[in-house]
Design an enzyme around this catalytic site. Sequence first.
Site, PDB file in Angstrom:
ATOM      1  N   HIS A  68       0.234   2.117  -8.009  1.00  0.00           N
ATOM      2  CA  HIS A  68      -0.863   3.170  -7.837  1.00  0.00           C
ATOM      3  C   HIS A  68      -2.090   3.065  -8.744  1.00  0.00           C
ATOM      4  CE1 HIS A  68       2.397   5.043  -5.497  1.00  0.00           C
ATOM      5  NE2 HIS A  68       3.075   5.445  -6.448  1.00  0.00           N
ATOM      6  N   LEU A 111       0.844  -1.222  -0.031  1.00  0.00           N
ATOM      7  CA  LEU A 111      -0.145  -0.004  -0.208  1.00  0.00           C
ATOM      8  C   LEU A 111       1.004   1.165   0.022  1.00  0.00           C
ATOM      9  CD1 LEU A 111      -2.720  -0.788   2.582  1.00  0.00           C
ATOM     10  CD2 LEU A 111      -2.994  -1.036   0.159  1.00  0.00           C
ATOM     11  N   ASP A 112       0.586   2.305  -0.732  1.00  0.00           N
ATOM     12  CA  ASP A 112       1.326   3.518  -0.689  1.00  0.00           C
ATOM     13  C   ASP A 112       1.461   3.894   0.688  1.00  0.00           C
ATOM     14  OD1 ASP A 112       1.032   3.246  -3.584  1.00  0.00           O
ATOM     15  OD2 ASP A 112      -0.301   4.603  -3.776  1.00  0.00           O
ATOM     16  N   ARG A 113       2.574   4.839   0.842  1.00  0.00           N
ATOM     17  CA  ARG A 113       2.685   5.320   2.040  1.00  0.00           C
ATOM     18  C   ARG A 113       1.740   6.164   2.809  1.00  0.00           C
ATOM     19  NH1 ARG A 113       5.714   9.904   4.268  1.00  0.00           N
ATOM     20  NH2 ARG A 113       6.170  10.590   2.073  1.00  0.00           N
ATOM     21  N   THR A 131      -1.601   5.656   1.970  1.00  0.00           N
ATOM     22  CA  THR A 131      -2.794   4.664   1.866  1.00  0.00           C
ATOM     23  C   THR A 131      -2.774   3.896   3.163  1.00  0.00           C
ATOM     24  OG1 THR A 131      -2.751   4.612  -0.492  1.00  0.00           O
ATOM     25  CG2 THR A 131      -4.081   2.995   0.713  1.00  0.00           C
TER      26      THR A 131
END
Length: 233
Positions: free
Chosen positions: A185, A101-103, A105
């Site tokens: 993403h 998961l993105d930082r 998110t």
Amino acid sequence: MRLDKYLAQSGIGTRSQVKEYIRAGQVQVNGIREKHADRKIHAETDDIVYREKSVTFRERVYYMLNKPSGCVSATQDERYMTVLDLLGKDRRKDLFPVGRLDRDTEGLLLLTNDGALAHRLLSPRNHVPKTYQALLARDLTSGQIDLLENGVDIGEEKLTLPSVFTWKDRQKKEAFLTITEGKFHQVKRMFEAVGNQVLSLKRLSMGSLVLDESLSPGEYRPLYEKELEELLD
């Protein structure tokens, strides 16, 4: 199994650390202090004690984490806190996050040492569904929603696979999007492709596993038996 491996995989420390603990006489096997790291033990029957506390061996472990914003989905990082840093005493050297998961998110992240399960969940050919809750910058037209659901161009060789879009609260521009891919993403790029922007993002589910909403960001727990059975099925 070697004693040092048993202790390392039980979360006591790294292999080098547990060797030091053993040499220092901090480990007992069946009531007797053991100072040889290569001592062969039986994980199922031997009584292993470290600093007067019994050590329980868990070959495969599974944790549900409500990932907070600001930490990275990695086993180590020089700049940011990682999701494994949140495990505290339950951290083990062999644990890793299943996917990323993105930082910025939040939401559901599975932490395990089961490589076979991770491969099944992440394999593109298995099309495991993942549902996200997104806060959008703007409203969406029916045409934009049709594009999201039928496939959009995010700069890859092919359009994204069909997805499912629903509003949680259209007035607040909160929506759910379920995808069956895991491109870099991807959710943010899909909304950008239809002229919108994701202001915040949270993953709610992955396959049969659904985020326990009682977990605050940064909290985690072992999977319940039923959750694990459904995930492994």
